[in-house]
Design an enzyme around this catalytic site. Structure first.
Site, PDB file in Angstrom:
ATOM      1  N   LYS A  14       0.884  -1.229  -0.021  1.00  0.00           N
ATOM      2  CA  LYS A  14      -0.131   0.103  -0.080  1.00  0.00           C
ATOM      3  C   LYS A  14       0.902   1.281   0.103  1.00  0.00           C
ATOM      4  CE  LYS A  14      -4.144  -2.170   0.349  1.00  0.00           C
ATOM      5  NZ  LYS A  14      -5.031  -2.435  -0.597  1.00  0.00           N
ATOM      6  N   LYS A  70       0.500   5.254  -5.206  1.00  0.00           N
ATOM      7  CA  LYS A  70       1.448   4.141  -5.557  1.00  0.00           C
ATOM      8  C   LYS A  70       1.917   4.325  -6.626  1.00  0.00           C
ATOM      9  CE  LYS A  70      -2.207   0.987  -3.102  1.00  0.00           C
ATOM     10  NZ  LYS A  70      -3.436   1.241  -3.450  1.00  0.00           N
ATOM     11  N   GLU A 147      -6.988  -3.149 -10.054  1.00  0.00           N
ATOM     12  CA  GLU A 147      -8.258  -3.127 -11.000  1.00  0.00           C
ATOM     13  C   GLU A 147      -8.628  -1.603 -10.856  1.00  0.00           C
ATOM     14  OE1 GLU A 147     -10.885  -6.214  -9.765  1.00  0.00           O
ATOM     15  OE2 GLU A 147     -10.637  -7.124 -11.547  1.00  0.00           O
TER      16      GLU A 147
END
Ligand SMILES: Cc1cc2nc3c(=O)[nH]c(=O)nc-3n(C[C@H](O)[C@H](O)[C@H](O)COP(=O)(O)O)c2cc1C
Length: 199
Positions: A14, A70, A147
């Site tokens: 994360k 990220k 996703e």
């Protein structure tokens, strides 16, 4: 390392350490790993795009909802895209598929319609993602399957002609403080006996 240990230690990262980048030598290995992904009838209905350029990653980050940070801090993002239509696949398949594979496609898959073919091609791409997540962990590189991306924006930003992005996988090295790593948050799975049976 035994595969079971890789399975238990890999996790969805994360937070990345922006100062650590995946080496050029590892990127070369990753390119080959992607090339060797398995697929039904060896159909390979995909394109893998590896982005390490910071500006481009940040642009993709803006099209990645809650995953943006990220993209900014991770090392490279690998975008997994599927061939956009059955017609595109059929145009090329005979140049590289075995005769029996073409026969299988024409007699079993194609008669089920374009939507079935598109889903089947996407399934192959998802299989490549699963294989990739294990492979990258075996190289001691951290990763995040995502996703949560705006697929059409990714397509436009990357200039993908004839391919539709499905999932992106961030790779890099974890921030030591990442709270999602197994040492800080235990991995959560359904009970073994409820998902696996041996008859
Ligand atoms: C296809 C796929 C898409 C995912 N999309 C995201 C995502 O957009 N962002 C994110 O932080 N995690 C995403 N995840 C991570 C999952 O939530 C995670 O794999 C699951 O909770 C199990 O945790 P683990 O990977 O740490 O073992 C995705 C995972 C998969 C397989």
């Amino acid at each position: 390392m035994e595969f079971i240990d890789i399975a238990k230690s890999r996790y969805t990262t994360k937070k990345y350490d922006a100062s650590k980048k995946v080496s050029e030598a590892d990127i070369e290995r990753i390119k080959e790993i992607l090339q060797y992904s398995p697929s039904s009838i060896n159909s390979q209905p995909w394109k893998f795009t590896i982005v390490g350029n910071q500006e481009l990653k940040e642009k993709l980050g803006k099209a990645s909802y809650f995953n943006e940070e990220k993209l900014v801090e991770g090392s490279h993002v690998v975008v997994f895209s599927v061939v956009e239509s059955a017609a595109n696949f059929e145009e090329n398949m005979e140049s590289y598929l075995a005769e029996g594979a073409v026969w299988y496609y024409n007699n079993f898959l194609k008669p089920q319609g374009d939507e079935k073919v598109q889903n089947w091609m996407s399934e192959q791409v998802y299989l490549a993602i699963g294989y990739f997540l294990s492979a990258i962990a075996s190289m001691n590189i951290d990763s995040t399957p995502m996703e949560g991306i705006e697929n059409d924006k990714y397509k436009e930003i990357l200039g993908l002609d004839g391919y539709q992005p499905l999932v992106a996988v961030m790779i890099g090295y974890r921030d030591e403080e990442d709270g999602n790593q197994p040492a800080k948050t235990a991995k959560s799975r359904l009970e073994l006996d409820s998902v696996v049976e041996v008859l």
